[in-house]
Design a protein around this motif. Structure first.
Motif, PDB file in Angstrom:
ATOM      1  N   LEU A   1       6.522   6.943  -0.204  1.00  5.28           N
ATOM      2  CA  LEU A   1       5.126   6.615  -0.493  1.00  5.28           C
ATOM      3  C   LEU A   1       4.723   7.250  -1.819  1.00  5.28           C
ATOM      4  CD1 LEU A   1       2.252   5.605   0.226  1.00  5.28           C
ATOM      5  CD2 LEU A   1       1.919   7.794   1.438  1.00  5.28           C
ATOM      6  N   VAL A   2       4.200   6.429  -2.718  1.00  2.00           N
ATOM      7  CA  VAL A   2       3.733   6.881  -4.024  1.00  2.00           C
ATOM      8  C   VAL A   2       2.223   6.667  -4.103  1.00  2.00           C
ATOM      9  CG1 VAL A   2       3.914   6.520  -6.525  1.00  2.00           C
ATOM     10  CG2 VAL A   2       5.938   6.271  -5.075  1.00  2.00           C
ATOM     11  N   ILE A   3       1.521   7.617  -4.677  1.00  2.32           N
ATOM     12  CA  ILE A   3       0.082   7.495  -4.894  1.00  2.32           C
ATOM     13  C   ILE A   3      -0.158   7.229  -6.375  1.00  2.32           C
ATOM     14  CG2 ILE A   3      -2.153   8.653  -4.781  1.00  2.32           C
ATOM     15  CD1 ILE A   3      -0.996   7.993  -2.035  1.00  2.32           C
ATOM     16  N   ASP A   4      -1.014   6.269  -6.663  1.00  5.02           N
ATOM     17  CA  ASP A   4      -1.329   5.925  -8.046  1.00  5.02           C
ATOM     18  C   ASP A   4      -2.439   6.811  -8.603  1.00  5.02           C
ATOM     19  OD1 ASP A   4      -1.391   4.081 -10.438  1.00  5.02           O
ATOM     20  OD2 ASP A   4      -3.429   3.790  -9.684  1.00  5.02           O
ATOM     21  N   ASP A   5      -2.146   7.512  -9.695  1.00  4.37           N
ATOM     22  CA  ASP A   5      -3.165   8.180 -10.510  1.00  4.37           C
ATOM     23  C   ASP A   5      -4.146   9.053  -9.737  1.00  4.37           C
ATOM     24  OD1 ASP A   5      -4.662   8.858 -12.749  1.00  4.37           O
ATOM     25  OD2 ASP A   5      -5.898   7.054 -12.644  1.00  4.37           O
ATOM     26  N   ASP A   6      -3.659   9.777  -8.727  1.00  2.00           N
ATOM     27  CA  ASP A   6      -4.543  10.682  -7.990  1.00  2.00           C
ATOM     28  C   ASP A   6      -3.685  11.810  -7.419  1.00  2.00           C
ATOM     29  OD1 ASP A   6      -6.345  11.995  -6.305  1.00  2.00           O
ATOM     30  OD2 ASP A   6      -7.390  10.135  -5.780  1.00  2.00           O
ATOM     31  N   LEU A   7      -3.426  12.800  -8.256  1.00  2.00           N
ATOM     32  CA  LEU A   7      -2.524  13.876  -7.862  1.00  2.00           C
ATOM     33  C   LEU A   7      -3.082  14.677  -6.695  1.00  2.00           C
ATOM     34  CD1 LEU A   7       0.115  15.355  -8.405  1.00  2.00           C
ATOM     35  CD2 LEU A   7      -1.085  16.750 -10.109  1.00  2.00           C
ATOM     36  N   GLU A   8      -4.396  14.905  -6.691  1.00  2.00           N
ATOM     37  CA  GLU A   8      -4.979  15.690  -5.603  1.00  2.00           C
ATOM     38  C   GLU A   8      -4.805  14.985  -4.265  1.00  2.00           C
ATOM     39  OE1 GLU A   8      -5.815  18.694  -6.181  1.00  2.00           O
ATOM     40  OE2 GLU A   8      -5.543  18.416  -8.338  1.00  2.00           O
ATOM     41  N   LEU A   9      -4.978  13.664  -4.255  1.00  2.00           N
ATOM     42  CA  LEU A   9      -4.768  12.904  -3.025  1.00  2.00           C
ATOM     43  C   LEU A   9      -3.309  12.951  -2.614  1.00  2.00           C
ATOM     44  CD1 LEU A   9      -5.839  10.998  -0.827  1.00  2.00           C
ATOM     45  CD2 LEU A   9      -5.428   9.084  -2.386  1.00  2.00           C
ATOM     46  N   ALA A  10      -2.405  12.804  -3.586  1.00  2.00           N
ATOM     47  CA  ALA A  10      -0.969  12.847  -3.299  1.00  2.00           C
ATOM     48  C   ALA A  10      -0.577  14.180  -2.679  1.00  2.00           C
ATOM     49  CB  ALA A  10      -0.176  12.600  -4.576  1.00  2.00           C
TER      50      ALA A  10
ATOM     51  N   ILE B   1       4.123  10.445  -7.272  1.00  2.00           N
ATOM     52  CA  ILE B   1       2.873  10.166  -7.964  1.00  2.00           C
ATOM     53  C   ILE B   1       3.192   9.276  -9.157  1.00  2.00           C
ATOM     54  CG2 ILE B   1       3.118  12.329  -9.249  1.00  2.00           C
ATOM     55  CD1 ILE B   1      -0.270  10.798  -8.360  1.00  2.00           C
ATOM     56  N   HIS B   2       2.323   8.291  -9.422  1.00  2.00           N
ATOM     57  CA  HIS B   2       2.525   7.420 -10.575  1.00  2.00           C
ATOM     58  C   HIS B   2       1.305   7.511 -11.478  1.00  2.00           C
ATOM     59  CE1 HIS B   2       4.501   4.007 -12.616  1.00  2.00           C
ATOM     60  NE2 HIS B   2       3.264   3.791 -13.055  1.00  2.00           N
ATOM     61  N   VAL B   3       1.532   7.686 -12.785  1.00  2.00           N
ATOM     62  CA  VAL B   3       0.434   7.789 -13.744  1.00  2.00           C
ATOM     63  C   VAL B   3       0.657   6.824 -14.897  1.00  2.00           C
ATOM     64  CG1 VAL B   3      -0.168  10.167 -13.200  1.00  2.00           C
ATOM     65  CG2 VAL B   3       1.589   9.719 -14.912  1.00  2.00           C
ATOM     66  N   GLY B   4      -0.445   6.462 -15.574  1.00  2.00           N
ATOM     67  CA  GLY B   4      -0.387   5.553 -16.704  1.00  2.00           C
ATOM     68  C   GLY B   4      -0.627   6.269 -18.012  1.00  2.00           C
TER      69      GLY B   4
ATOM     70  N   MET C   1       7.438  16.475  -5.268  1.00  2.00           N
ATOM     71  CA  MET C   1       7.244  15.049  -5.492  1.00  2.00           C
ATOM     72  C   MET C   1       7.995  14.566  -6.728  1.00  2.00           C
ATOM     73  SD  MET C   1       3.238  14.251  -4.657  1.00  2.00           S
ATOM     74  CE  MET C   1       2.542  15.635  -5.534  1.00  2.00           C
ATOM     75  N   PHE C   2       8.349  13.272  -6.742  1.00  2.00           N
ATOM     76  CA  PHE C   2       8.884  12.663  -7.954  1.00  2.00           C
ATOM     77  C   PHE C   2       7.748  12.011  -8.727  1.00  2.00           C
ATOM     78  CE2 PHE C   2       9.755   9.555  -4.505  1.00  2.00           C
ATOM     79  CZ  PHE C   2       9.095   8.435  -4.985  1.00  2.00           C
ATOM     80  N   VAL C   3       8.019  11.638  -9.994  1.00  2.00           N
ATOM     81  CA  VAL C   3       6.962  11.170 -10.892  1.00  2.00           C
ATOM     82  C   VAL C   3       7.369   9.874 -11.578  1.00  2.00           C
ATOM     83  CG1 VAL C   3       5.529  11.717 -12.903  1.00  2.00           C
ATOM     84  CG2 VAL C   3       6.237  13.549 -11.327  1.00  2.00           C
ATOM     85  N   GLY C   4       6.456   8.898 -11.579  1.00  2.00           N
ATOM     86  CA  GLY C   4       6.637   7.660 -12.331  1.00  2.00           C
ATOM     87  C   GLY C   4       5.591   7.564 -13.425  1.00  2.00           C
ATOM     88  N   LEU C   5       5.951   6.957 -14.546  1.00  2.00           N
ATOM     89  CA  LEU C   5       5.060   6.822 -15.691  1.00  2.00           C
ATOM     90  C   LEU C   5       5.064   5.385 -16.194  1.00  2.00           C
ATOM     91  CD1 LEU C   5       3.324   8.037 -18.049  1.00  2.00           C
ATOM     92  CD2 LEU C   5       5.497   8.414 -19.246  1.00  2.00           C
ATOM     93  N   SER C   6       3.872   4.819 -16.431  1.00  2.00           N
ATOM     94  CA  SER C   6       3.775   3.479 -17.002  1.00  2.00           C
ATOM     95  C   SER C   6       3.976   3.526 -18.511  1.00  2.00           C
ATOM     96  CB  SER C   6       2.392   2.872 -16.702  1.00  2.00           C
ATOM     97  OG  SER C   6       2.230   2.646 -15.327  1.00  2.00           O
ATOM     98  N   VAL C   7       4.920   2.742 -19.003  1.00  2.00           N
ATOM     99  CA  VAL C   7       5.207   2.650 -20.441  1.00  2.00           C
ATOM    100  C   VAL C   7       5.484   1.192 -20.762  1.00  2.00           C
ATOM    101  CG1 VAL C   7       6.726   3.332 -22.320  1.00  2.00           C
ATOM    102  CG2 VAL C   7       6.164   4.986 -20.539  1.00  2.00           C
TER     103      VAL C   7
END
Length: 228
Positions: free
Chosen positions: A74-83, A91-94, A112-118
């Motif tokens: 499960l990955v949470i988009d752009d909300d580290l506190e919620l994750a 966690i995924h961030v843009g 947690m692992f981290v994804g980044l939009s590029v």
């Protein structure tokens, strides 16, 4: 928590409350998608339905329990506190979100692992030190209506350009060739061409959320076959 593996990106479902179009609630739909065989799920609340902080937390906690049952990250988009609050796997961030290294540092402390939009090689080059980022989300491949602030479509040539960039030693990602997942307006007929680029998988919204139960299972299997 589930440790990241590139094959988890093969059939990456991204969805929130606003993406439900079959009269289902989000929890019911996500369980249907998990049964169909998706390999990762990102909870992203964007669109006309506005959830309060409490509502998002309650939904995310249910999703956390559900994805654990099916052993899917499960990955949470752009909300580290919620994750952090729900013990998400990732966690995924843009590009416009929190400074990526701040996210990486705190996420790694939580396991947690981290994804980044590029979207482009230029964005990648300007993202700074990406050590600790586990995957890149690249797109939109095609024009999309599910994200109002999406970058211009990059197509297959854009994916190839970014894939080439990640092979270069000057990209500071801990010396590791980070896998890329394609996103944005992707339909099942696009998948074979995308898989041929060497991309690790596809992240989909509409192509999966608008499918009935039989079609959903079929689409998931077709996508997995393309990346096998």
């Amino acid at each position: 928590m589930i440790e990241f593996e590139p094959q988890m990106l093969q059939v990456y479902l991204v969805a929130g409350s606003s993406n439900m179009s079959l009269g289902e609630d989000l929890i019911t739909y996500v369980e249907r998608a998990l049964k169909a065989g998706i390999t990762m799920f990102q909870y992203r609340e964007k669109g006309p339905i506005k959830r309060t902080r409490g509502e998002k937390l309650a939904l995310a906690q249910q999703l956390r329990s559900l994805t654990r049952q099916y052993h899917v990250p499960l990955v949470i988009d752009d909300d580290l506190e919620l994750a952090i609050a729900i013990g998400a796997d990732g966690i995924h961030v843009g590009q416009s979100d929190t400074q990526i290294q701040q996210v990486v540092r705190r996420a790694k402390q939580q396991g947690m692992f981290v994804g980044l939009s590029v979207s482009t090689p230029a964005q990648l080059a300007n993202s700074g030190d990406l050590t600790g980022v586990n995957y890149l989300g690249s797109g939109p491949v095609n024009a999309t209506k599910t994200k109002l602030d999406a970058d211009p479509a990059i197509g297959i040539p854009g994916l190839l350009a970014l894939q080439d960039q990640t092979d270069l030693p000057i990209v500071a990602i801990g010396g590791i060739n980070v896998p890329i997942v394609a996103i944005g307006g992707i339909n099942v007929p696009d998948v074979a061409k995308i898989a041929a680029t060497g991309i690790a998988g596809v992240a989909m919204i509409s192509a999966l959320t608008q499918a009935n139960e039989a079609d959903l299972k079929l689409r998931v299997n077709q996508i997995k076959a393309a990346f096998a």
